[in-house]
Motif scaffolding. Sequence first.
Motif, PDB file in Angstrom:
ATOM      1  N   MET A   1      58.321  52.311  39.221  1.00  0.00           N
ATOM      2  CA  MET A   1      57.004  52.161  38.583  1.00  0.00           C
ATOM      3  C   MET A   1      56.094  51.295  39.456  1.00  0.00           C
ATOM      4  N   VAL A   2      54.803  51.630  39.423  1.00  0.00           N
ATOM      5  CA  VAL A   2      53.807  50.913  40.216  1.00  0.00           C
ATOM      6  C   VAL A   2      52.859  50.168  39.277  1.00  0.00           C
ATOM      7  N   LYS A   3      52.661  48.879  39.533  1.00  0.00           N
ATOM      8  CA  LYS A   3      51.741  48.059  38.758  1.00  0.00           C
ATOM      9  C   LYS A   3      50.429  47.916  39.522  1.00  0.00           C
ATOM     10  N   ILE A   4      49.306  48.037  38.821  1.00  0.00           N
ATOM     11  CA  ILE A   4      47.987  47.880  39.421  1.00  0.00           C
ATOM     12  C   ILE A   4      47.421  46.513  39.031  1.00  0.00           C
ATOM     13  N   ILE A   5      47.000  45.767  40.047  1.00  0.00           N
ATOM     14  CA  ILE A   5      46.412  44.434  39.871  1.00  0.00           C
ATOM     15  C   ILE A   5      45.078  44.409  40.614  1.00  0.00           C
ATOM     16  N   SER A   6      44.122  43.698  40.065  1.00  0.00           N
ATOM     17  CA  SER A   6      42.822  43.551  40.728  1.00  0.00           C
ATOM     18  C   SER A   6      42.362  42.111  40.592  1.00  0.00           C
ATOM     19  N   ASP A   7      41.535  41.667  41.533  1.00  0.00           N
ATOM     20  CA  ASP A   7      40.891  40.384  41.285  1.00  0.00           C
ATOM     21  C   ASP A   7      39.791  40.575  40.254  1.00  0.00           C
ATOM     22  N   SER A   8      39.301  39.488  39.708  1.00  0.00           N
ATOM     23  CA  SER A   8      38.416  39.552  38.540  1.00  0.00           C
ATOM     24  C   SER A   8      37.030  40.091  38.849  1.00  0.00           C
ATOM     25  N   THR A   9      36.696  40.252  40.128  1.00  0.00           N
ATOM     26  CA  THR A   9      35.363  40.758  40.454  1.00  0.00           C
ATOM     27  C   THR A   9      35.217  42.251  40.198  1.00  0.00           C
ATOM     28  N   SER A  10      36.278  42.920  39.780  1.00  0.00           N
ATOM     29  CA  SER A  10      36.175  44.357  39.478  1.00  0.00           C
ATOM     30  C   SER A  10      35.373  44.629  38.216  1.00  0.00           C
ATOM     31  N   ASP A  11      35.134  43.605  37.395  1.00  0.00           N
ATOM     32  CA  ASP A  11      34.228  43.691  36.246  1.00  0.00           C
ATOM     33  C   ASP A  11      34.595  44.791  35.249  1.00  0.00           C
ATOM     34  N   LEU A  12      35.881  45.059  35.099  1.00  0.00           N
ATOM     35  CA  LEU A  12      36.331  46.032  34.108  1.00  0.00           C
ATOM     36  C   LEU A  12      36.400  45.373  32.740  1.00  0.00           C
ATOM     37  N   SER A  13      36.034  46.104  31.719  1.00  0.00           N
ATOM     38  CA  SER A  13      36.082  45.574  30.358  1.00  0.00           C
ATOM     39  C   SER A  13      37.528  45.399  29.914  1.00  0.00           C
ATOM     40  N   GLN A  14      37.736  44.575  28.903  1.00  0.00           N
ATOM     41  CA  GLN A  14      39.080  44.367  28.389  1.00  0.00           C
ATOM     42  C   GLN A  14      39.665  45.661  27.852  1.00  0.00           C
ATOM     43  N   ASP A  15      38.838  46.502  27.263  1.00  0.00           N
ATOM     44  CA  ASP A  15      39.311  47.790  26.767  1.00  0.00           C
ATOM     45  C   ASP A  15      39.883  48.638  27.893  1.00  0.00           C
ATOM     46  N   LEU A  16      39.208  48.675  29.038  1.00  0.00           N
ATOM     47  CA  LEU A  16      39.700  49.459  30.171  1.00  0.00           C
ATOM     48  C   LEU A  16      40.958  48.834  30.760  1.00  0.00           C
ATOM     49  N   LEU A  17      40.993  47.505  30.837  1.00  0.00           N
ATOM     50  CA  LEU A  17      42.193  46.841  31.341  1.00  0.00           C
ATOM     51  C   LEU A  17      43.406  47.183  30.487  1.00  0.00           C
ATOM     52  N   ASP A  18      43.220  47.161  29.170  1.00  0.00           N
ATOM     53  CA  ASP A  18      44.320  47.473  28.253  1.00  0.00           C
ATOM     54  C   ASP A  18      44.715  48.948  28.344  1.00  0.00           C
ATOM     55  N   ARG A  19      43.705  49.807  28.395  1.00  0.00           N
ATOM     56  CA  ARG A  19      43.962  51.250  28.390  1.00  0.00           C
ATOM     57  C   ARG A  19      44.736  51.691  29.628  1.00  0.00           C
ATOM     58  N   TYR A  20      44.432  51.070  30.774  1.00  0.00           N
ATOM     59  CA  TYR A  20      45.041  51.493  32.036  1.00  0.00           C
ATOM     60  C   TYR A  20      46.111  50.522  32.543  1.00  0.00           C
ATOM     61  N   ASN A  21      46.453  49.518  31.730  1.00  0.00           N
ATOM     62  CA  ASN A  21      47.521  48.578  32.090  1.00  0.00           C
ATOM     63  C   ASN A  21      47.226  47.892  33.421  1.00  0.00           C
ATOM     64  N   ILE A  22      46.045  47.305  33.511  1.00  0.00           N
ATOM     65  CA  ILE A  22      45.597  46.613  34.719  1.00  0.00           C
ATOM     66  C   ILE A  22      45.566  45.107  34.449  1.00  0.00           C
ATOM     67  N   THR A  23      46.030  44.335  35.407  1.00  0.00           N
ATOM     68  CA  THR A  23      46.037  42.874  35.292  1.00  0.00           C
ATOM     69  C   THR A  23      45.069  42.269  36.309  1.00  0.00           C
ATOM     70  N   LEU A  24      44.363  41.216  35.899  1.00  0.00           N
ATOM     71  CA  LEU A  24      43.388  40.559  36.766  1.00  0.00           C
ATOM     72  C   LEU A  24      43.912  39.237  37.318  1.00  0.00           C
ATOM     73  N   VAL A  25      43.497  38.940  38.546  1.00  0.00           N
ATOM     74  CA  VAL A  25      43.685  37.622  39.145  1.00  0.00           C
ATOM     75  C   VAL A  25      42.306  36.965  39.174  1.00  0.00           C
ATOM     76  N   PRO A  26      42.121  35.828  38.499  1.00  0.00           N
ATOM     77  CA  PRO A  26      40.770  35.243  38.411  1.00  0.00           C
ATOM     78  C   PRO A  26      40.333  34.540  39.684  1.00  0.00           C
ATOM     79  N   LEU A  27      39.067  34.754  40.054  1.00  0.00           N
ATOM     80  CA  LEU A  27      38.448  33.930  41.084  1.00  0.00           C
ATOM     81  C   LEU A  27      37.960  32.631  40.451  1.00  0.00           C
ATOM     82  N   ILE A  28      37.474  31.718  41.262  1.00  0.00           N
ATOM     83  CA  ILE A  28      37.061  30.398  40.814  1.00  0.00           C
ATOM     84  C   ILE A  28      35.538  30.302  40.773  1.00  0.00           C
ATOM     85  N   VAL A  29      35.017  29.692  39.706  1.00  0.00           N
ATOM     86  CA  VAL A  29      33.593  29.398  39.579  1.00  0.00           C
ATOM     87  C   VAL A  29      33.447  27.892  39.450  1.00  0.00           C
TER      88      VAL A  29
END
Length: 285
Positions: A1-29
């Motif tokens: 199985m392959v897991k998809i991860i993105s940094d937080s600048t991808s600006d995907l909504s929580q609904d899309l993250l949940d629907r496609y099983n995507i995890t975010l790595v947060p950048l710093i502000v």
Amino acid sequence: MVKIISDSTSDLSQDLLDRYNITLVPLIVRLGDQQYEDRVNITSEEIFRWSDSTKKAPTTACANVWTIQEVFQKYLETYDEIVAFSISGKMSATGANMVEAAAEMGASARIHVVDSQSLSTGIGLLVLEAAELAQNGQLTAQEIQQRMEQRRELLDVSFLVEQLGYLRKGGRCSSVAALGANMLSLRPCIQVKDGKMGVGKKYRGAYQKCLLQYVKDRLEGRDDIDLRRIFITESGGFTPEEVAEVETAVRSYQPFEEVLHTRAGCTVSSHCGPGTIGVLFLYER
């Protein structure tokens, strides 16, 4: 199985993250001396209020190696491989830190990093396609990586900016240029090409009128657009009616299967400010 991860600048909504099983790595502000994690403990509205009250610019920083390793390690325990997406390497060191994190873990063979050469839902378009391929289960992580590195060349990523103050405060343009644009009621289109932001066409007049002309310029009469999906991504400051008018315009020019509306996250909003909106899509091969 392959897991998809993105940094937080991808600006995907929580609904899309949940629907496609995507995890975010947060950048710093950073707001002055205070540090926050994008989409974890800070919102765009809080950033705008702080900047307006202090007359200072928020700053951003890449995700560090240790934070990335924590995320990678968690998913290597349950997935065979990972494909991780980052904002353009010409804008942030996050992608380089992802590569370093994988190497330090001795997991470079299992973790494949894609420099999107883009930002915001330009990254998101690639991430969603990768997630669909991962769910299909027929490609390895390396094959998904290679396909997405080809697809990134087909991205059309742009935004219309209502005000240049945030770009100016963040060093993205000179004070003179910002003042001149404001005096002439110019609304610049910011485009991402070759992994960098640049100024495209400049519009003049009432912002909503400029916005509808911008949408027309991006979409009207094109026969080379991938019609599976398009993002309307905005940083706040719009009424629901104004966003709906943009969506109506988008649908009038092209028969997209999906028109997805998302809010820009804190990293992107820190640099563009409120009143920024874009249509982001892919071309066909």
